[in-house]
Design an enzyme around this catalytic site. Structure first.
Site, PDB file in Angstrom:
ATOM      1  N   MET A  99       5.904  11.171   2.588  1.00  0.00           N
ATOM      2  CA  MET A  99       6.248  10.144   3.566  1.00  0.00           C
ATOM      3  C   MET A  99       5.510  10.402   4.881  1.00  0.00           C
ATOM      4  O   MET A  99       6.098  10.676   5.930  1.00  0.00           O
ATOM      5  CB  MET A  99       7.762  10.104   3.781  1.00  0.00           C
ATOM      6  N   GLY A 100       4.186  10.314   4.807  1.00  0.00           N
ATOM      7  CA  GLY A 100       3.375  10.377   6.017  1.00  0.00           C
ATOM      8  C   GLY A 100       3.151   8.969   6.554  1.00  0.00           C
ATOM      9  O   GLY A 100       3.921   8.050   6.276  1.00  0.00           O
ATOM     10  N   ARG A 101       2.068   8.789   7.306  1.00  0.00           N
ATOM     11  CA  ARG A 101       1.778   7.471   7.875  1.00  0.00           C
ATOM     12  C   ARG A 101       1.644   6.411   6.782  1.00  0.00           C
ATOM     13  O   ARG A 101       2.197   5.318   6.894  1.00  0.00           O
ATOM     14  CB  ARG A 101       0.467   7.512   8.674  1.00  0.00           C
ATOM     15  N   ILE A 102       0.891   6.743   5.732  1.00  0.00           N
ATOM     16  CA  ILE A 102       0.669   5.758   4.672  1.00  0.00           C
ATOM     17  C   ILE A 102       1.949   5.510   3.893  1.00  0.00           C
ATOM     18  O   ILE A 102       2.269   4.370   3.537  1.00  0.00           O
ATOM     19  CB  ILE A 102      -0.475   6.207   3.745  1.00  0.00           C
TER      20      ILE A 102
ATOM     21  N   GLU B 169     -14.487  12.427 -10.274  1.00  0.00           N
ATOM     22  CA  GLU B 169     -15.012  11.151  -9.784  1.00  0.00           C
ATOM     23  C   GLU B 169     -16.523  11.244  -9.621  1.00  0.00           C
ATOM     24  O   GLU B 169     -17.014  12.201  -9.028  1.00  0.00           O
ATOM     25  CB  GLU B 169     -14.348  10.785  -8.448  1.00  0.00           C
TER      26      GLU B 169
ATOM     27  N   SER C 136      -3.612   9.223  -3.706  1.00  0.00           N
ATOM     28  CA  SER C 136      -3.812  10.390  -2.856  1.00  0.00           C
ATOM     29  C   SER C 136      -5.118  11.081  -3.230  1.00  0.00           C
ATOM     30  O   SER C 136      -6.179  10.719  -2.731  1.00  0.00           O
ATOM     31  CB  SER C 136      -2.613  11.345  -2.983  1.00  0.00           C
ATOM     32  N   ARG C 137      -5.056  12.046  -4.124  1.00  0.00           N
ATOM     33  CA  ARG C 137      -6.222  12.708  -4.684  1.00  0.00           C
ATOM     34  C   ARG C 137      -5.948  12.933  -6.166  1.00  0.00           C
ATOM     35  O   ARG C 137      -4.809  13.199  -6.569  1.00  0.00           O
ATOM     36  CB  ARG C 137      -6.494  14.058  -3.995  1.00  0.00           C
TER      37      ARG C 137
ATOM     38  N   HIS D  80     -11.511   4.499  -6.211  1.00  0.00           N
ATOM     39  CA  HIS D  80     -11.272   5.185  -4.939  1.00  0.00           C
ATOM     40  C   HIS D  80     -11.624   4.285  -3.745  1.00  0.00           C
ATOM     41  O   HIS D  80     -12.474   4.604  -2.914  1.00  0.00           O
ATOM     42  CB  HIS D  80     -12.073   6.492  -4.872  1.00  0.00           C
TER      43      HIS D  80
END
Length: 336
Positions: free
Chosen positions: A157-160, A269, A239-240, A288
């Site tokens: 639960m960060g900015r994004i 990737e 995310s990654r 991506h």
């Protein structure tokens, strides 16, 4: 005598406004190319460079840095910086920076877009029509899964994460979240509910991963976690790729332990053409593109350019990611 301008190396195409800003303040070695440089090409460009501005696909490790004796600042055009060996940068006195904030809303748009695409089988439906298979309406044709009123679980639960939650509120979703630390402001403002990760996985119709990549988040989601999820749940990763055990995800999909997935990132990737995920109709795959809008990429590049110039002009960049490289950075406005 006037001081000569610092030399910077920009190995890939960046928006014109960011390039102009760099050229106003620095001597710029610019390569107007979209392809990633080989390590040999990168090393050649770093011979006398004091600054480097790159996208996160370009890995910077000791084997690169040992050929960059004058390097002082590396400016990443990304929020994530797992491509940088921060310990090595700090040991060599090199500042690293990133571009948080400016891509939050754009990435949240993409996250919710692929969530909905997976829920309503948009990619399947598009292929169905374009391939000439649509011969008429049927009651069971491409039945999807409700988004409105369902339960969304956000891991990170960060900015994004908060921006995704705001979008989910418009769909009257019940929003659970798991984070390393609780977010009382988000709970009060967005009505999100903090849970353990296990409870989130067990209760969510949609599980979204939005954590930064690090030692504690590598393969955060694996065999055990997919077993905890609902059989009709959809898994979303923006995310990654390395935050997920991709083979465990493939098995969960093949065995019907989850209903589908929507992926913007992959373990490798570009993704291998024979990756089983590409053959699954219940998996939405995009390359991506979380921050891929013209406006956002321009803002990211401008922010990265300002970080680079600040570091090279004796200031502490706003988005410094290894402040330990500068003694008492928290109380200083200048260094060197």
């Amino acid at each position: 005598m006037s001081r000569s301008r610092p030399k910077v190396f920009v190995p890939n195409q960046i928006p014109e406004q960011a390039l102009r800003y760099l050229q106003e303040h620095c001597e710029v070695d610019y390569r107007d190319a979209e392809e990633k440089l080989s390590d040999a090409e990168l090393i050649a460009g770093l011979q006398d460079a004091e600054g480097l501005m790159i996208y996160s696909r370009q890995k910077i490790e000791a084997s690169i840095l040992e050929h960059a004796p004058r390097l002082k600042v590396i400016s990443n055009i990304a929020v994530g910086y797992d491509n940088l060996d921060l310990a090595e940068l700090t040991k060599r006195g090199i500042m690293g920076t990133n571009t948080p904030g400016v891509l939050t809303e754009t990435t949240a748009d993409l996250t919710f877009s692929i969530l909905m695409a997976a829920a309503r089988r948009i990619a399947e439906a598009d292929h169905f029509v374009k391939s000439g298979q649509w011969e008429g309406w049927k009651p069971s044709l491409l039945l999807g899964k409700n988004v409105y009123g369902s339960t969304l679980g956000i891991i990170g639960m960060g900015r994004i994460g908060e921006a995704v939650a705001r979008r989910a509120k418009g769909f009257d979703m019940n929003i659970l979240y798991y984070n390393r630390s609780r977010k009382p402001d988000a709970e009060a403002g967005l009505g999100v509910i903090y849970t353990s990760m296990d409870e989130l996985l067990q209760k969510s119709d949609y599980v979204v991963v939005l954590v930064p990549l690090g030692p504690s988040s590598t393969r955060l989601i694996g065999e055990r976690e997919f077993h905890l999820m609902k059989r009709d749940a959809i898994f979303i990763n923006v995310s990654r790729g390395a935050t997920v055990d991709e083979q465990a995800l493939i098995r969960a999909l093949q065995e019907g332990r989850i209903a589908g997935a929507a992926l913007d990132v992959f373990g490798k990737e570009p993704v291998d053409k024979n990756n089983p995920l590409l053959q699954m109709r219940n998996v939405v795959t995009v390359p991506h593109i979380g921050s891929a809008t013209l406006e956002t990429r321009s803002k990211m590049a401008e922010k990265a350019a300002r970080n680079l110039v600040a570091g090279l002009s004796g200031q502490i960049p706003v988005d410094l990611i290894n402040p330990e490289v500068i003694p008492s950075a928290s109380s200083q406005k200048k260094w060197g």
